[in-house]
Design a protein around this motif. Structure first.
Motif, PDB file in Angstrom:
ATOM      1  N   LEU A  45       0.831  -1.210   0.000  1.00 44.27           N
ATOM      2  CA  LEU A  45       0.000   0.000   0.000  1.00 44.27           C
ATOM      3  C   LEU A  45       0.864   1.258   0.000  1.00 44.27           C
ATOM      4  N   GLU A  46       1.986   1.216   0.698  1.00 50.51           N
ATOM      5  CA  GLU A  46       2.903   2.362   0.705  1.00 50.51           C
ATOM      6  C   GLU A  46       3.462   2.624  -0.686  1.00 50.51           C
ATOM      7  N   ILE A  47       3.809   1.553  -1.392  1.00 55.85           N
ATOM      8  CA  ILE A  47       4.315   1.693  -2.768  1.00 55.85           C
ATOM      9  C   ILE A  47       3.234   2.297  -3.660  1.00 55.85           C
ATOM     10  N   LEU A  48       2.015   1.759  -3.570  1.00 55.88           N
ATOM     11  CA  LEU A  48       0.903   2.306  -4.364  1.00 55.88           C
ATOM     12  C   LEU A  48       0.639   3.766  -4.017  1.00 55.88           C
ATOM     13  N   SER A  49       0.754   4.090  -2.744  1.00 55.07           N
ATOM     14  CA  SER A  49       0.510   5.449  -2.285  1.00 55.07           C
ATOM     15  C   SER A  49       1.514   6.425  -2.899  1.00 55.07           C
ATOM     16  N   LYS A  50       2.766   6.033  -2.928  1.00 55.06           N
ATOM     17  CA  LYS A  50       3.806   6.901  -3.510  1.00 55.06           C
ATOM     18  C   LYS A  50       3.619   7.056  -5.012  1.00 55.06           C
ATOM     19  N   GLN A  51       3.205   5.979  -5.676  1.00 55.33           N
ATOM     20  CA  GLN A  51       3.023   6.026  -7.131  1.00 55.33           C
ATOM     21  C   GLN A  51       1.821   6.877  -7.521  1.00 55.33           C
ATOM     22  N   SER A  52       0.765   6.827  -6.747  1.00 53.22           N
ATOM     23  CA  SER A  52      -0.474   7.500  -7.135  1.00 53.22           C
ATOM     24  C   SER A  52      -0.688   8.828  -6.422  1.00 53.22           C
ATOM     25  N   GLU A  53       0.165   9.156  -5.469  1.00 51.96           N
ATOM     26  CA  GLU A  53       0.047  10.380  -4.661  1.00 51.96           C
ATOM     27  C   GLU A  53      -1.269  10.428  -3.876  1.00 51.96           C
ATOM     28  N   ALA A  54      -1.824   9.260  -3.587  1.00 51.07           N
ATOM     29  CA  ALA A  54      -3.010   9.161  -2.731  1.00 51.07           C
ATOM     30  C   ALA A  54      -2.551   8.594  -1.388  1.00 51.07           C
ATOM     31  N   SER A  55      -3.308   8.869  -0.346  1.00 49.56           N
ATOM     32  CA  SER A  55      -2.930   8.359   0.973  1.00 49.56           C
ATOM     33  C   SER A  55      -3.179   6.851   1.051  1.00 49.56           C
ATOM     34  N   ILE A  56      -2.510   6.216   1.983  1.00 49.62           N
ATOM     35  CA  ILE A  56      -2.710   4.783   2.196  1.00 49.62           C
ATOM     36  C   ILE A  56      -4.169   4.510   2.547  1.00 49.62           C
ATOM     37  N   SER A  57      -4.766   5.374   3.353  1.00 51.61           N
ATOM     38  CA  SER A  57      -6.173   5.194   3.733  1.00 51.61           C
ATOM     39  C   SER A  57      -7.087   5.265   2.520  1.00 51.61           C
ATOM     40  N   GLU A  58      -6.822   6.208   1.628  1.00 51.48           N
ATOM     41  CA  GLU A  58      -7.648   6.342   0.423  1.00 51.48           C
ATOM     42  C   GLU A  58      -7.558   5.082  -0.439  1.00 51.48           C
ATOM     43  N   ILE A  59      -6.350   4.573  -0.605  1.00 50.27           N
ATOM     44  CA  ILE A  59      -6.161   3.374  -1.421  1.00 50.27           C
ATOM     45  C   ILE A  59      -6.821   2.168  -0.765  1.00 50.27           C
ATOM     46  N   ALA A  60      -6.609   2.007   0.541  1.00 50.18           N
ATOM     47  CA  ALA A  60      -7.214   0.875   1.254  1.00 50.18           C
ATOM     48  C   ALA A  60      -8.736   0.942   1.185  1.00 50.18           C
ATOM     49  N   ASN A  61      -9.298   2.132   1.350  1.00 52.31           N
ATOM     50  CA  ASN A  61     -10.754   2.283   1.267  1.00 52.31           C
ATOM     51  C   ASN A  61     -11.270   1.942  -0.123  1.00 52.31           C
ATOM     52  N   GLU A  62     -10.550   2.366  -1.146  1.00 58.21           N
ATOM     53  CA  GLU A  62     -10.972   2.077  -2.513  1.00 58.21           C
ATOM     54  C   GLU A  62     -10.945   0.570  -2.785  1.00 58.21           C
ATOM     55  N   ILE A  63      -9.866  -0.084  -2.362  1.00 60.70           N
ATOM     56  CA  ILE A  63      -9.745  -1.536  -2.567  1.00 60.70           C
ATOM     57  C   ILE A  63     -10.840  -2.280  -1.803  1.00 60.70           C
ATOM     58  N   LEU A  64     -11.047  -1.906  -0.547  1.00 63.80           N
ATOM     59  CA  LEU A  64     -12.069  -2.578   0.251  1.00 63.80           C
ATOM     60  C   LEU A  64     -13.475  -2.311  -0.276  1.00 63.80           C
ATOM     61  N   SER A  65     -13.718  -1.103  -0.762  1.00 63.69           N
ATOM     62  CA  SER A  65     -15.041  -0.789  -1.330  1.00 63.69           C
ATOM     63  C   SER A  65     -15.324  -1.652  -2.544  1.00 63.69           C
ATOM     64  N   LYS A  66     -14.326  -1.763  -3.435  1.00 63.79           N
ATOM     65  CA  LYS A  66     -14.504  -2.602  -4.626  1.00 63.79           C
ATOM     66  C   LYS A  66     -14.718  -4.055  -4.246  1.00 63.79           C
ATOM     67  N   TYR A  67     -13.983  -4.521  -3.247  1.00 61.69           N
ATOM     68  CA  TYR A  67     -14.112  -5.899  -2.791  1.00 61.69           C
ATOM     69  C   TYR A  67     -15.516  -6.143  -2.222  1.00 61.69           C
ATOM     70  N   LEU A  68     -15.966  -5.233  -1.374  1.00 60.45           N
ATOM     71  CA  LEU A  68     -17.277  -5.402  -0.722  1.00 60.45           C
ATOM     72  C   LEU A  68     -18.431  -5.257  -1.713  1.00 60.45           C
ATOM     73  N   MET A  69     -18.274  -4.406  -2.717  1.00 62.35           N
ATOM     74  CA  MET A  69     -19.334  -4.213  -3.713  1.00 62.35           C
ATOM     75  C   MET A  69     -19.444  -5.422  -4.647  1.00 62.35           C
ATOM     76  N   SER A  70     -18.364  -6.178  -4.785  1.00 61.17           N
ATOM     77  CA  SER A  70     -18.394  -7.331  -5.687  1.00 61.17           C
ATOM     78  C   SER A  70     -19.060  -8.550  -5.040  1.00 61.17           C
ATOM     79  N   LYS A  71     -19.340  -8.484  -3.773  1.00 58.07           N
ATOM     80  CA  LYS A  71     -19.974  -9.627  -3.070  1.00 58.07           C
ATOM     81  C   LYS A  71     -21.463  -9.614  -3.245  1.00 58.07           C
TER      82      LYS A  71
END
Length: 71
Positions: A45-71
């Motif tokens: 997540l830290e690597i993704l955060s540095k690459q996208s200039e988004a916070s770790i929380s933003e990335i984690a929330n986006e990933i978890l939202s997509k995961y939860l919406m796919s269920k």
């Protein structure tokens, strides 16, 4: 018999006059519980955060939202 020893000096103690009831009370819906991640996941997540200039929380929330919406 008092538990306060005579050698305690309270003569310079400040008197509390201006206090607010509930000053440090936090509504339960405003409390965010901590989430603990595995070191490997956090590292990714830290690597993704540095690459996208988004916070770790933003990335984690986006990933978890997509995961939860796919269920």
């Amino acid at each position: 018999m008092s538990d306060i020893k005579k050698e305690y000096d309270f003569s310079k103690a400040q008197k509390i006059t201006n206090f607010e009831n509930g000053k440090f009370f936090i509504e339960s819906e405003n409390i965010t519980p901590p989430i603990y991640l595995d070191k490997k996941i956090l590292s990714e997540l830290e690597i993704l955060s540095k690459q996208s200039e988004a916070s770790i929380s933003e990335i984690a929330n986006e990933i978890l939202s997509k995961y939860l919406m796919s269920k």
